[in-house]
Design a protein around this motif. Structure first.
Motif, PDB file in Angstrom:
ATOM      1  N   ARG A 205       0.843  -1.213   0.000  1.00 15.48           N
ATOM      2  CA  ARG A 205       0.000   0.000   0.000  1.00 15.48           C
ATOM      3  C   ARG A 205       0.875   1.260   0.000  1.00 15.48           C
ATOM      4  N   LEU A 210      -1.614   3.006  -2.639  1.00 17.81           N
ATOM      5  CA  LEU A 210      -2.934   2.441  -2.972  1.00 17.81           C
ATOM      6  C   LEU A 210      -3.989   2.945  -1.987  1.00 17.81           C
ATOM      7  N   ASP A 211      -4.083   4.271  -1.868  1.00 15.76           N
ATOM      8  CA  ASP A 211      -5.011   4.886  -0.917  1.00 15.76           C
ATOM      9  C   ASP A 211      -6.156   5.623  -1.611  1.00 15.76           C
ATOM     10  N   GLY A 212      -6.250   5.432  -2.931  1.00 21.36           N
ATOM     11  CA  GLY A 212      -7.318   6.098  -3.683  1.00 21.36           C
ATOM     12  C   GLY A 212      -6.876   7.373  -4.366  1.00 21.36           C
ATOM     13  N   SER A 213      -5.734   7.925  -3.975  1.00 17.71           N
ATOM     14  CA  SER A 213      -5.299   9.201  -4.559  1.00 17.71           C
ATOM     15  C   SER A 213      -4.899   9.056  -6.029  1.00 17.71           C
ATOM     16  N   ARG A 217      -7.783   1.963  -4.753  1.00 17.07           N
ATOM     17  CA  ARG A 217      -7.606   1.810  -3.306  1.00 17.07           C
ATOM     18  C   ARG A 217      -7.597   0.328  -2.940  1.00 17.07           C
ATOM     19  N   ARG A 219      -8.417  -1.910  -0.154  1.00 13.70           N
ATOM     20  CA  ARG A 219      -9.198  -1.763   1.069  1.00 13.70           C
ATOM     21  C   ARG A 219      -9.162  -3.021   1.922  1.00 13.70           C
ATOM     22  N   TYR A 226      -8.913  -8.568   1.704  1.00  8.26           N
ATOM     23  CA  TYR A 226      -8.650  -7.297   1.029  1.00  8.26           C
ATOM     24  C   TYR A 226      -9.350  -7.254  -0.323  1.00  8.26           C
ATOM     25  N   GLU A 229     -10.274  -1.584  -5.089  1.00  4.92           N
ATOM     26  CA  GLU A 229     -11.446  -0.835  -5.538  1.00  4.92           C
ATOM     27  C   GLU A 229     -11.036   0.381  -6.326  1.00  4.92           C
ATOM     28  N   GLN A 231     -11.488   4.168  -7.315  1.00  3.48           N
ATOM     29  CA  GLN A 231     -11.935   5.343  -6.549  1.00  3.48           C
ATOM     30  C   GLN A 231     -11.998   6.549  -7.486  1.00  3.48           C
TER      31      GLN A 231
END
Length: 235
Positions: A205, A210-213, A217, A219, A226, A229, A231
């Protein structure tokens, strides 16, 4: 010409090393050489390899011990070609039982060496994967080079991290359990501590953001596993 692979060669004889490297470079492969087992073990933590060629007799370990360690502890599932000066059937059986996929007896012959390497690659599906280039928003996966790029910049991943991210990106939106990840990526079945999975996911991550930015993401689904996804990217 076959798809190029990154091949690790564990051989303590400098002349043999050079010979193997020249044979493999001549047919388009990239080679990293190691003289000691400890060097290979360190390298596998930071580099992705497609195939290993391992000599039986080494200064700090036997090739069979290295092979067994790669299989059982490092989760290495790629092909291993064992090189031995012995022609004894018992020694060859031992090598194969330790986890080697094939063996070659010394003295090595260039055409036979490259043919065995290519046959192992085909059997492992590396030749098919090598053309697989997939794009996911800002992320690009290259199965041939075993690398991931984020916004055009290469991200250094270990072999296991590459396998993890490949699994997630080939199953977007699917919930992958820790048990499934352990079995597919680590080769471990049964009731085993999943902390090692969580540690690797956390590192992945962080490395790949891999935090959606970047539109994707990874998750965590409490007590299950896990899911990768898509985003909406924030501006």
């Amino acid at each position: 010409m076959p798809n190029p692979m990154h091949i690790g060669v564990l051989e303590d004889d400098a002349d043999q090393q050079d010979f193997i490297e020249q044979c493999l470079i001549a047919v388009g492969h990239r080679v990293t050489q190691f003289m000691r087992a400890s060097e290979l073990r360190r390298a596998i933590q930071t580099q992705a390899f497609d195939l290993f060629i391992i000599d039986w007799r080494l200064p700090d370990a036997s090739g069979m011990d290295v092979t067994a360690h790669l299989r059982q502890h490092d989760g290495w599932k790629g092909p291993i070609l064992f090189v031995t000066a012995s022609q004894e059937e018992e020694d060859i059986v031992l090598a194969l039982d330790s986890g080697a996929d094939d063996f070659l007896a010394k003295p090595l012959r260039p055409r036979e060496l490259s043919a065995r390497v290519n046959a192992l690659a085909r059997r492992a599906g590396l030749q098919a994967q090598a053309t697989d280039k997939e794009q996911f928003g800002a992320y690009s996966l290259d199965g041939g080079q075993r690398e991931v790029q984020l916004a055009g910049e290469r991200v250094t991943l270990t072999e296991r991290e590459f396998r993890l991210v490949s699994l997630f990106f080939s199953h977007p939106g699917e919930l992958l359990s820790r048990a499934h990840l352990l079995e597919v990526v680590w080769g471990i079945k049964g009731d085993v501590s999943t902390r090692t999975v969580d540690t690797h996911i956390s590192r992945l991550r962080r490395k790949l953001v891999l935090d959606g930015s970047h539109g994707v993401r990874l998750r965590s689904i409490y007590q299950h596993g896990y899911r990768l996804e898509a985003q909406a990217m924030s501006h």
